[in-house]
Design a protein around this motif. Sequence first.
Motif, PDB file in Angstrom:
ATOM      1  N   ASP A  19      57.521   7.003  29.485  1.00  0.00           N
ATOM      2  CA  ASP A  19      57.386   6.973  31.017  1.00  0.00           C
ATOM      3  C   ASP A  19      57.481   8.378  31.778  1.00  0.00           C
ATOM      4  OD1 ASP A  19      57.680   4.094  31.091  1.00  0.00           O
ATOM      5  OD2 ASP A  19      59.895   4.283  30.985  1.00  0.00           O
ATOM      6  N   ILE A  20      58.382   9.270  31.027  1.00  0.00           N
ATOM      7  CA  ILE A  20      58.447  10.797  31.334  1.00  0.00           C
ATOM      8  C   ILE A  20      57.085  11.541  31.173  1.00  0.00           C
ATOM      9  CG2 ILE A  20      59.612  12.925  31.086  1.00  0.00           C
ATOM     10  CD1 ILE A  20      62.202  11.208  30.360  1.00  0.00           C
ATOM     11  N   LYS A  21      56.451  11.075  30.198  1.00  0.00           N
ATOM     12  CA  LYS A  21      55.097  11.823  29.917  1.00  0.00           C
ATOM     13  C   LYS A  21      54.095  11.604  30.975  1.00  0.00           C
ATOM     14  CE  LYS A  21      54.976  10.966  24.860  1.00  0.00           C
ATOM     15  NZ  LYS A  21      54.056  10.330  23.747  1.00  0.00           N
ATOM     16  N   GLU A  22      54.169  10.697  31.786  1.00  0.00           N
ATOM     17  CA  GLU A  22      53.200  10.620  33.106  1.00  0.00           C
ATOM     18  C   GLU A  22      53.709  11.444  34.164  1.00  0.00           C
ATOM     19  OE1 GLU A  22      53.527   6.584  34.150  1.00  0.00           O
ATOM     20  OE2 GLU A  22      53.012   5.871  32.278  1.00  0.00           O
ATOM     21  N   LEU A  23      54.784  12.060  34.132  1.00  0.00           N
ATOM     22  CA  LEU A  23      55.444  12.770  35.188  1.00  0.00           C
ATOM     23  C   LEU A  23      55.384  14.102  35.337  1.00  0.00           C
ATOM     24  CD1 LEU A  23      59.148  11.169  35.186  1.00  0.00           C
ATOM     25  CD2 LEU A  23      57.016  10.583  36.841  1.00  0.00           C
ATOM     26  N   PRO A  24      55.278  14.894  36.524  1.00  0.00           N
ATOM     27  CA  PRO A  24      54.892  16.188  36.534  1.00  0.00           C
ATOM     28  C   PRO A  24      55.869  17.139  35.778  1.00  0.00           C
ATOM     29  CG  PRO A  24      55.706  15.413  38.710  1.00  0.00           C
ATOM     30  CD  PRO A  24      55.827  14.193  37.748  1.00  0.00           C
ATOM     31  N   PRO A  25      55.274  18.290  35.327  1.00  0.00           N
ATOM     32  CA  PRO A  25      56.133  19.522  34.505  1.00  0.00           C
ATOM     33  C   PRO A  25      57.698  19.479  34.939  1.00  0.00           C
ATOM     34  CG  PRO A  25      53.824  20.131  34.943  1.00  0.00           C
ATOM     35  CD  PRO A  25      54.004  19.275  35.815  1.00  0.00           C
ATOM     36  N   SER A  26      57.793  19.582  36.293  1.00  0.00           N
ATOM     37  CA  SER A  26      59.169  19.951  36.796  1.00  0.00           C
ATOM     38  C   SER A  26      60.039  18.853  36.382  1.00  0.00           C
ATOM     39  CB  SER A  26      59.431  20.048  38.227  1.00  0.00           C
ATOM     40  OG  SER A  26      58.774  18.979  39.111  1.00  0.00           O
ATOM     41  N   ALA A  27      59.573  17.302  36.382  1.00  0.00           N
ATOM     42  CA  ALA A  27      60.434  16.478  36.060  1.00  0.00           C
ATOM     43  C   ALA A  27      60.490  16.605  34.476  1.00  0.00           C
ATOM     44  CB  ALA A  27      59.770  14.925  36.173  1.00  0.00           C
ATOM     45  N   LYS A  28      59.938  16.818  33.690  1.00  0.00           N
ATOM     46  CA  LYS A  28      59.904  16.798  32.383  1.00  0.00           C
ATOM     47  C   LYS A  28      60.970  17.847  31.897  1.00  0.00           C
ATOM     48  CE  LYS A  28      55.336  15.517  31.473  1.00  0.00           C
ATOM     49  NZ  LYS A  28      53.776  16.014  30.961  1.00  0.00           N
ATOM     50  N   LEU A  29      60.934  19.051  32.643  1.00  0.00           N
ATOM     51  CA  LEU A  29      61.715  19.984  32.221  1.00  0.00           C
ATOM     52  C   LEU A  29      63.309  19.719  32.614  1.00  0.00           C
ATOM     53  CD1 LEU A  29      62.535  22.981  31.616  1.00  0.00           C
ATOM     54  CD2 LEU A  29      61.991  23.636  33.960  1.00  0.00           C
ATOM     55  N   VAL A  30      63.631  18.886  33.992  1.00  0.00           N
ATOM     56  CA  VAL A  30      64.696  18.496  34.189  1.00  0.00           C
ATOM     57  C   VAL A  30      65.259  17.553  33.232  1.00  0.00           C
ATOM     58  CG1 VAL A  30      65.747  17.132  35.884  1.00  0.00           C
ATOM     59  CG2 VAL A  30      64.370  18.904  36.716  1.00  0.00           C
ATOM     60  N   ALA A  31      64.205  16.619  32.863  1.00  0.00           N
ATOM     61  CA  ALA A  31      64.803  15.567  31.657  1.00  0.00           C
ATOM     62  C   ALA A  31      65.327  16.313  30.362  1.00  0.00           C
ATOM     63  CB  ALA A  31      63.640  14.624  31.093  1.00  0.00           C
ATOM     64  N   LYS A  32      64.713  17.158  29.953  1.00  0.00           N
ATOM     65  CA  LYS A  32      64.993  17.869  28.751  1.00  0.00           C
ATOM     66  C   LYS A  32      66.149  18.705  28.984  1.00  0.00           C
ATOM     67  CE  LYS A  32      62.768  18.194  25.280  1.00  0.00           C
ATOM     68  NZ  LYS A  32      63.022  17.398  24.127  1.00  0.00           N
ATOM     69  N   VAL A  33      66.581  19.437  30.272  1.00  0.00           N
ATOM     70  CA  VAL A  33      67.687  19.831  30.458  1.00  0.00           C
ATOM     71  C   VAL A  33      68.946  18.834  30.361  1.00  0.00           C
ATOM     72  CG1 VAL A  33      69.255  21.246  32.158  1.00  0.00           C
ATOM     73  CG2 VAL A  33      66.763  21.882  31.685  1.00  0.00           C
TER      74      VAL A  33
END
Length: 89
Positions: A19-33
Motif C-alpha cells: 500500500d505504501i509503494k503507491e504513495l509519494p516519496p514523503s509518505a514513504k520516508l515518514v513510514a520508514k522513520v
Amino acid sequence: MTDSESVRQDTHPSGTWDDIKELPPSAKLVAKVLEQNEAMTQQTIAEETLLPDRTVRYALNRLDEKNTISSRFSVTDARRQLYTLNINP
C-alpha cells in the motif's frame, strides 16, 4: 448489539508495504522513520525527516488513508498525537 457487530467494530485492517509503494516519496520516508521509532509526534517526525510540517501532515494523512499508521493522544500533552506504524508483515 450482536457479537458479529462488536467484532466488526473492533477490527481495524492494517495496511501493507505494498500500500505504501503507491504513495509519494514523503509518505514513504515518514513510514520508514516510523518503522525505526516506537511512537513520534508530527513535530519529531518533521525534525527527523527534515521535511516541512505541511509535508509531514500530508504524508501522515496519506498513510492514514491506507491504514498503515495509527495515532493516539500523548499522555504528557493531550494536544499532541503520537503516530506509530501499523503494517502487516
